[in-house]
Design an enzyme around this catalytic site. Sequence first.
Site, short mmCIF file in Angstrom:
data_model
loop_
_atom_site.label_atom_id
_atom_site.label_comp_id
_atom_site.label_asym_id
_atom_site.label_seq_id
_atom_site.Cartn_x
_atom_site.Cartn_y
_atom_site.Cartn_z
N SER A 54 3.71 16.10 1.37
CA SER A 54 4.73 16.38 2.40
C SER A 54 5.84 17.30 1.89
O SER A 54 6.26 18.20 2.62
CB SER A 54 5.31 15.08 2.94
OG SER A 54 4.30 14.38 3.61
N LYS B 15 4.91 1.75 6.62
CA LYS B 15 4.99 2.09 8.05
C LYS B 15 5.25 0.87 8.93
O LYS B 15 6.00 0.96 9.91
CB LYS B 15 3.70 2.78 8.50
CG LYS B 15 3.54 4.17 7.91
CD LYS B 15 2.27 4.84 8.39
CE LYS B 15 2.07 6.15 7.64
NZ LYS B 15 0.89 6.88 8.07
N ARG C 269 -13.28 -4.72 6.76
CA ARG C 269 -13.86 -5.57 5.73
C ARG C 269 -13.28 -6.99 5.84
O ARG C 269 -14.01 -7.96 5.99
CB ARG C 269 -13.55 -4.96 4.36
CG ARG C 269 -14.03 -5.71 3.18
CD ARG C 269 -13.60 -5.02 1.89
NE ARG C 269 -12.15 -4.82 1.83
CZ ARG C 269 -11.51 -4.37 0.77
NH1 ARG C 269 -12.19 -4.01 -0.31
NH2 ARG C 269 -10.20 -4.23 0.78
N GLU D 155 -11.50 -10.09 7.62
CA GLU D 155 -11.40 -10.60 8.99
C GLU D 155 -9.95 -10.81 9.43
O GLU D 155 -9.62 -10.58 10.58
CB GLU D 155 -12.16 -11.94 9.11
CG GLU D 155 -13.67 -11.79 9.05
CD GLU D 155 -14.26 -11.12 10.29
OE1 GLU D 155 -13.65 -11.21 11.37
OE2 GLU D 155 -15.33 -10.48 10.16
N THR E 10 5.19 6.54 4.42
CA THR E 10 3.75 6.47 4.17
C THR E 10 3.41 5.10 3.62
O THR E 10 4.28 4.22 3.52
CB THR E 10 3.32 7.67 3.28
OG1 THR E 10 1.89 7.66 3.19
CG2 THR E 10 3.90 7.63 1.89
N GLY F 5 -2.43 0.55 8.80
CA GLY F 5 -1.47 1.32 9.59
C GLY F 5 -2.12 2.50 10.30
O GLY F 5 -1.84 2.74 11.49
N ASP G 65 1.45 9.90 14.04
CA ASP G 65 0.08 9.89 13.50
C ASP G 65 -0.98 9.98 14.61
O ASP G 65 -1.97 10.71 14.47
CB ASP G 65 -0.18 8.61 12.68
CG ASP G 65 0.39 8.71 11.27
OD1 ASP G 65 0.62 9.83 10.79
OD2 ASP G 65 0.61 7.64 10.66
#
Length: 308
Positions: free
Chosen positions: A35, A90, A176, A178, A86, A154, A126
């Site tokens: 960034s 977030k 992956r 739960e 980031t 996120g 995003d």
Amino acid sequence: MIDTERIYILEDLYNWDYPGTAFAVAGDPIGHSLSPIMYNTAFLVMARVHEKYKNWAYFKFNIPEQDLGMALKLFHKKQFLGISLTSPLKVETMKHATSIDEVAKKMGAINTLTWENAGYNGINTDGYGLEVSVKSQLKINLKGKDVIILGAGGAARAAAIQCLLSDCKTLWIGNRKEDRLNEILKMIGVMGKGKVNRFNLAKLPKDLPKTGLLINATSLGLGPNDPSPIDLSTFDSSLKVFEMIYNPAETQLLRIAKEKGMTCCNGLRMLVEQGAKALQIWTGAQEVPIETMWNALNESLRTPSIAR
Ligand code: NDP
């Protein structure tokens, strides 16, 4: 000359004395962030047209999650005009913004803060970045599509809400763990009623769509030897594949998708589109030098010392 590679920390904020208009990206880790290169190059170009951008500069800060509240207080006191967030900050930033726009509220995550008298206003660009780059890179719209999202963090939250806001046909979210899958489905709530399906990455359901759009929003692929997060062998070659990872430029998922003749792209354009949107908000400008930002990112990825 601004040192875009230097990593600042919370303590640097106490005696912060940069005389110009400051911006920052905060995350943990942060060394990999591109960034500063993207925004500082944009400021240089904008300063050729408008004097006020001459002293604008963007810095990177390593901020652990537990220090976020204090860091944002200090950023505000020192009048940082804009902050990018980031991983892993977030979601946590939702607790600290003084106002939050509706899209970010739905996503439960903020990636951009803008200074206001009372504190910071939070938004999330995003999902916008994803949608624009899906359109420009893969030549499809989210509307009416069967979309499979891999991941429940996120980035997956932003992608899922954007797909629903843009009226996708069905949404399949696979993860992956739960517990995180439960969290994302709870967050989507009524918005996804009747449209959203869940699955575990270890066991693909038989009725998973064989075509449409597949988005990888897991971090599996960041490592040079990481495997693909999903077995593409059962999908139709008309499946479009969007990889959010941009460094490395080609993950195993993308390599396999290309071998199968699938249209695919990485997440670099998403990074630049979400960044350009944030820059528009910070500057109030209708147009920002997005192609300059794009070229700066591509150049930095070609330079191993910066791209790591
Ligand atoms: P988070 O840390 O919030 O989420 C990470 C996700 O990856 C989780 O769903 C996690 O699953 C999954 N994951 C991690 N390791 C594995 C593994 N070994 N096998 C399967 N799944 C795994 O990260 P973000 O959501 O913020 O970011 C995700 C990715 O998206 C990152 O690579 C990031 O760089 C990229 N990104 C790109 C952007 C762009 O502009 N191009 C913008 C934002 C993000 P589990 O819950 O099971 O641990």
